[in-house]
Scaffold this motif. Structure first.
Motif, PDB file in Angstrom:
ATOM      1  N   VAL A   1      42.300  27.418  38.396  1.00  0.00           N
ATOM      2  CA  VAL A   1      42.190  27.746  39.816  1.00  0.00           C
ATOM      3  C   VAL A   1      43.557  27.622  40.487  1.00  0.00           C
ATOM      4  O   VAL A   1      44.271  26.649  40.250  1.00  0.00           O
ATOM      5  N   ILE A   2      43.913  28.603  41.295  1.00  0.00           N
ATOM      6  CA  ILE A   2      45.107  28.486  42.138  1.00  0.00           C
ATOM      7  C   ILE A   2      44.732  28.841  43.569  1.00  0.00           C
ATOM      8  O   ILE A   2      44.091  29.864  43.819  1.00  0.00           O
ATOM      9  N   ASP A   3      45.136  27.961  44.480  1.00  0.00           N
ATOM     10  CA  ASP A   3      44.899  28.218  45.894  1.00  0.00           C
ATOM     11  C   ASP A   3      46.191  27.964  46.667  1.00  0.00           C
ATOM     12  O   ASP A   3      46.663  26.832  46.736  1.00  0.00           O
TER      13      ASP A   3
ATOM     14  N   ARG B   1      49.503  37.013  34.197  1.00  0.00           N
ATOM     15  CA  ARG B   1      49.509  36.433  32.864  1.00  0.00           C
ATOM     16  C   ARG B   1      48.535  35.285  32.734  1.00  0.00           C
ATOM     17  O   ARG B   1      48.203  34.832  31.644  1.00  0.00           O
ATOM     18  N   LEU B   2      48.137  34.728  33.876  1.00  0.00           N
ATOM     19  CA  LEU B   2      47.339  33.498  33.853  1.00  0.00           C
ATOM     20  C   LEU B   2      45.880  33.863  33.589  1.00  0.00           C
ATOM     21  O   LEU B   2      45.014  33.784  34.448  1.00  0.00           O
ATOM     22  N   VAL B   3      45.633  34.255  32.359  1.00  0.00           N
ATOM     23  CA  VAL B   3      44.327  34.828  32.016  1.00  0.00           C
ATOM     24  C   VAL B   3      43.183  33.824  32.119  1.00  0.00           C
ATOM     25  O   VAL B   3      42.021  34.194  32.023  1.00  0.00           O
ATOM     26  N   ALA B   4      43.518  32.538  32.283  1.00  0.00           N
ATOM     27  CA  ALA B   4      42.447  31.548  32.403  1.00  0.00           C
ATOM     28  C   ALA B   4      41.943  31.431  33.831  1.00  0.00           C
ATOM     29  O   ALA B   4      40.964  30.739  34.094  1.00  0.00           O
ATOM     30  N   LEU B   5      42.600  32.125  34.770  1.00  0.00           N
ATOM     31  CA  LEU B   5      42.212  31.974  36.171  1.00  0.00           C
ATOM     32  C   LEU B   5      40.779  32.430  36.398  1.00  0.00           C
ATOM     33  O   LEU B   5      40.393  33.507  35.957  1.00  0.00           O
ATOM     34  N   ILE B   6      40.012  31.591  37.089  1.00  0.00           N
ATOM     35  CA  ILE B   6      38.722  32.069  37.553  1.00  0.00           C
ATOM     36  C   ILE B   6      38.724  32.226  39.069  1.00  0.00           C
ATOM     37  O   ILE B   6      37.844  32.845  39.615  1.00  0.00           O
ATOM     38  N   SER B   7      39.725  31.633  39.701  1.00  0.00           N
ATOM     39  CA  SER B   7      39.766  31.762  41.142  1.00  0.00           C
ATOM     40  C   SER B   7      41.224  31.816  41.611  1.00  0.00           C
ATOM     41  O   SER B   7      42.022  30.962  41.236  1.00  0.00           O
TER      42      SER B   7
END
Ligand code: NAG
Ligand code: NAG
Ligand code: NAG
Ligand code: NAG
Ligand code: NAG
Ligand code: NAG
Ligand code: NAG
Ligand code: NAG
Ligand code: NAG
Length: 894
Positions: A689-691, A707-713
């Motif tokens: 998650v990145i906010d 590139r941050l393919v793990a992002l869900i949010s």
């Protein structure tokens, strides 16, 4: 052990006679045998205990050696080490062959550096006792051991699977063998283990625990090992029901251990036939059905925990009058206990009924016939009144009456009950009142009072406390008294006072808290600056000060907390720049949350060095400038690097609400064994998650985000971002939520976004986007509000249709082209090995460190939980269970 004492005895006798009989005794040792021993010991770096092995002395008086008192021949060689400082380390020489009358050879607990079991041992024809356990040997067990025809006891345990054999036929004909311990020998390739063992008709003790056996034959044509008293087949992978032959082989069976061996089906009624059985361990399997009514009345210890047993059982144990241990925790049992069902159990010392559906219906005047040491009644219904009968239990060391639906004040007598209490868990009830001073409970090391309605000041703690949580109560007042506790205690490693109404400043006494690993003061009314002495907490792994009123800048002493995994300072009034040293110092940081403070200035690009970050929330501050392009260096978010190890702990759970968003509900099935699980907090390294919302960030969205393919949010809303949405955003295949609203983004929505098939929430409103909304994929499921206030955007779900001639800014096309090229180059730099690990790579669970400091019973409880988590992972990931488990256990026990 016995032989050692015997040998000491010999020496004593020798001494008492020494003046008169010196010549005779010194003559006892046979020179060739002495020479053999001296040669043998030269194979090692002999530790101090061998100083008695002097050539000029009678070798029969050497430590660990015993001779026949008539012939002088050495019959016993006991070189077992006592502790890690007196290990033998080195090579095993065959000079032992010059001890032809050796009957007893014990080389256990030494370090033979992964040597093979020497074949020459097979020539020590007279051996009756051979112990090579825990000696760091490896390889195939030599068949030559089969030549030891007088062997009565053979112990090859504790090799950690480095010893193996593909056949047990060399054991055939050992008609005197009474004890066989092959624990942790890899027998995975042995086909007919049971046939072979069945022919050992003198066998009394058999352990094949953790031997990687897959097959448990359901039947046995004839039963020949009828002398068996102890049978341990635990920790194997049988995946079959409890076989019938167990009940025919021996009527003398005293102990049976089948824990964690993947047994299925019911517990057979035939257990009633084993009339000598005193210890039965069937825990941690997948047994179903009811507890049979016919258990042998000889039982003293009964372990049935962690199965799927159901129904009522109180009546069935009522007559097991010798029971000392009863553990049926974590099943699906449902019962109401009355006084008379426990009437006969006067020897009971440990009662664990936790995690079932059990009601205790005892009168307030009940006098239990037992004095318990372990009282584990978690989630039994004991309330609503505080159980009076506990007043009779005066010596317990561990009590867990959490989630027991007690709505009452804790009576005064309770606090004075047990001087010996080590572990107390009263959490998750509705207990009221104040908590007294604990400084006079010398043994108390774990105290969990969380989730109740306690009031008043936080209590003074006992000097040996390791683990304290008072979270989610109504404790109030200043926390300055914590200083006194910190000074008094050297062991406190876990302190959770979150979700109370504590107020005032943080005291500046943290230099006394150096044993702390977790400090959680979230959601209180604490205020003032963060004192610089907090930098003394150098072992801290989790620091939570969020949801308070702290202000001022972060003290630079914080940079000494280099072990941090979690830092949450969100929802305070902290100000100043985000210190760049966060990126340099906190090499393990996985969770960084500074949400809703007054931080200003740029996001330092050194932050990108936090390669294990999976949760970054800098939202709602006053940050400005461009987002650093190096965000692609968050390697865990990029699924390039797995987290080193990761924290899972029922008590340290970061924030349920936040973490739950990190859990992919469709991938982690939360109902294990038909129960909805209480342990959903397994973190997968690939959910990130990145906010950065609600700041004044400007410039373009760095294409490196994609590139941050793990992002869900990903939330970048309410900033001042310009330029196009990178077309490579289609690579974020797991994205569930994307908010880019209220920026100044322009150009068209990249059609690749239609690939984001998990996207459930999208907000692109209030930008300058143009062109046609991609007509396919997820896009048609979003409301118009996701796209509104983009003047040049057209197509469904917006009302304005697209005109034939769509105008596209040529600037946009050029940009997108450049972006894609840059991405391609970057990808080429990644070693393909990393990419192939990608998604699904489970580094396993986050092993929580506090556990290492806790005592055995607590660790056991922890492992129990760990089990659950592992099981859960297995449901989803189909990883080889044992392997993962073993790995984890190694980690925990290290
Ligand atoms: C040595 O043992 C013999 C018998 O085995 C005995 O007669 C003799 O007295 C002993 N010598 C001494 C010095 O004790
Ligand atoms: C010699 O050993 C035997 C058996 O090991 C024992 O019974 C006997 O008492 C011993 N004799 C002496 C003198 O120690
Ligand atoms: C280890 O055992 C030896 C005797 O075998 C003893 O002398 C030493 O003190 C022990 N060391 C420790 C640390 O217990
Ligand atoms: C072998 O030695 C270990 C300790 O080194 C001990 O615990 C075990 O009981 C011994 N085995 C037998 C069969 O005596
Ligand atoms: C020892 O065992 C091996 C293999 O089982 C056999 O070939 C050999 O003859 C035996 N040696 C002796 C001395 O019994
Ligand atoms: C079973 O054990 C007996 C001795 O108790 C022995 O005589 C017999 O041969 C054994 N049977 C088999 C098939 O091993
Ligand atoms: C059964 O075996 C397991 C694993 O070897 C062990 O941890 C457990 O204590 C044993 N149970 C009993 C009752 O001894
Ligand atoms: C436990 O049993 C009671 C009464 O039999 C039932 O109402 C309740 O739903 C059960 N609780 C659970 C969690 O199964
Ligand atoms: C947003 O960026 C523009 C320039 O692109 C600048 O003029 C404006 O002041 C910025 N607004 C804020 C709130 O930072």
């Amino acid at each position: 052990m016995a032989s050692l004492t015997l040998c000491l005895l010999f020496m004593l006798v020798g001494f008492s006679l020494s003046s008169d009989h010196r010549q005779n005794l010194s003559g006892l040792c046979i020179e060739s045998e002495k020479a053999a021993l001296l040669n043998f010991i030269q194979g090692f770096n002999p530790p101090a205990r061998f100083t008695s092995w002097r050539a000029e002395e009678d070798c029969c008086k050497w430590k660990g050696v015993a001779c026949n008192n008539r012939t002088g021949h050495i019959h016993t060689l006991d070189l077992r080490s006592q502790n890690s400082t007196d290990f033998l380390q080195g090579e095993l020489r065959d000079s032992l062959l010059n001890l032809p009358y050796l009957t007893h050879l014990d080389l256990s607990l030494n370090d033979f550096r992964q040597e093979r079991v020497p074949e020459f041992i097979g020539f020590l024809k007279n051996l009756e006792y051979l112990n090579l356990s825990n000696a760091n040997l490896r390889g195939r067990i030599p068949y030559q051991l089969g030549n030891l025809s007088k062997l009565q006891s053979l112990d090859l345990s504790g090799s950690g699977y480095t010893l193996r054999t593909d056949s047990l036929d060399w054991l055939l004909g050992k008609s005197d063998l009474r004890v066989l311990d092959l624990e942790e020998v890899d027998l995975g390739d042995v086909v007919n283990w049971l046939d072979t063992v069945n022919r050992l008709s003198s066998l009394r003790i058999l352990s094949m625990s953790a031997c990687r056996i897959n097959l448990l034959p359901a039947s046995l044509p004839f039963a020949n090992f009828t002398s068996l008293e102890i049978l341990d087949l635990s920790l194997n992978h049988f995946n079959s029901p409890i076989p019938d032959w167990l009940f025919n082989i021996s009527h003398d069976l005293v102990r049976l251990n089948l824990t964690r061996s993947q047994l299925v089906g019911p517990i057979p009624n035939a257990f009633g036939k084993l009339t000598s059985l005193t210890i039965l361990d069937l825990s941690k399997n997948s047994l179903t059905g009811e507890i049979p009514p016919t258990l042998a009345s000889s039982l003293k210890e009964l372990y049935l925990s962690d199965n799927q047993l159901k129904g009522s059982f109180a009546k069935r144990i009522a007559n097991l009058s010798r029971l000392v241990v009863l553990d049926v925790s974590s099943n699906l049992l449902k019962d109401i206990f009355h006084e008379d069902q426990l009437l006969n159990l006067s020897d009971l010392r440990m009662l664990d009924l936790s995690s079932n559906n059990i009601t205790f219906n005892m009168s307030s005047t009940w006098l239990p016939p037992f004095q318990l040491d372990v009282i584990h009644l978690q989630s039994c219904r004991l309330g609503p009144k505080f159980p009076r009968w506990l007043q009779t239990q005066k010596g317990f060391s561990s009590i867990d009456i959490s989630s027991a639906r007690i709505l009452d004040a804790i009576p005064h007598w309770f606090w004075n009950l047990s001087f010996n209490a080590v572990h107390m868990n009263l959490s998750n009830n509705m207990l009221t009142g104040k908590i007294p001073d604990f400084s006079s409970k010398p043994n108390l090391s774990v105290l969990d009072m969380s989730d109740n309605e306690f009031t008043g000041l936080i209590p003074q703690i006992s000097p040996n406390l390791v683990f304290l949580t008072l979270a989610r109560n109504s404790f109030s007042g200043p926390i300055t008294s914590i200083c006194k506790s910190l000074v008094a205690s050297n062991h406190l490693s876990f302190l959770d006072l979150s979700y109370n109404i504590l107020s005032g400043p943080l005291p500046d006494c943290w230099k006394h808290g150096q044993s702390l690993i977790v400090l959680n003061l979230a959601k209180n009314n604490l205020s003032g600056g963060i004192p610089s002495s907090i930098g003394h907490l150098i072992h801290l792994k989790s620091l939570r000060l969020d949801m308070n009123y702290f202000f001022g800048e972060l003290p630079s002493s914080l940079k000494r907390l280099t072990n941090l995994f979690v830092m949450d300072l969100g929802e305070n009034m902290l100000s100043g720049k985000i210190p760049p040293w966060i990126g340099e110092s906190f090499v393990n940081l996985m969770i960084l949350r500074l949400h809703f403070n007054n931080f200003s200035g740029r996001i330092p690009s050194l932050l990108c060095q936090l390669k294990h970050l999976i949760f970054l929330d800098l939202g709602r501050n006053h940050l400005s400038g461009a987002i650093p392009k190096c965000v692609g260096n968050f390697l865990t978010m990029a699924s390039i690097e797995a987290v080193p190890s990761y924290v899972y702990d029922p008590y340290t759970v970061y924030r349920k609400d936040l973490l739950q968003t990190l859990i992919r509900r469709d991938r982690v099935r939360l109902d294990w064994k038909g129960r909805s699980s209480l342990y959903p907090l397994v973190l997968y390294p690939y959910l990130a998650v990145i906010d950065l919302s609600m700041n004044q960030l400007s410039g373009e969205i760095p294409v490196e985000f994609t590139r941050l393919v793990a992002l869900i949010s990903l939330n970048l809303s309410h900033n001042n971002l310009t330029g196009a949405i990178p077309s490579t955003i289609g690579a974020l295949k797991d994205l569930e939520s994307l908010d880019l609203s209220r920026n100044k983004l322009s150009c068209s929505i990249p059609p690749e976004m239609a690939n984001l098939s998990f996207l459930g929430s999208l907000n692109l409103s209030y930008n300058n986007l143009s062109g046609k909304i991609p007509p396919e994929g997820q896009f048609q499921t979003f409301e118009a509000s996701s796209f509104m206030k983009n003047e040049k955007l057209c197509g469904l779900p917006l009302k304005n249709a697209c005109s034939e001639l769509l105008y596209e800014d040529p600037q946009c096309r050029v940009k997108n082209q450049q972006n894609m090229e840059r991405e391609d180059q970057d990808h080429d730099e990644l070693p393909s090995f990393y990419i192939s690990m990608g998604i699904g790579f489970i580094t396993a669970i986050w092993v929580y460190w506090t556990v290492l400091l806790l005592n055995e019973s607590w660790r056991e409880a922890y492992l129990k939980l760990l089990d659950k988590v592992v099981e859960q992972i297995l449901v989803t990931a189909a990883v080889s269970g044992a392997r993962l488990r073993t790995k984890l256990e190694k980690l925990v026990s290290r």
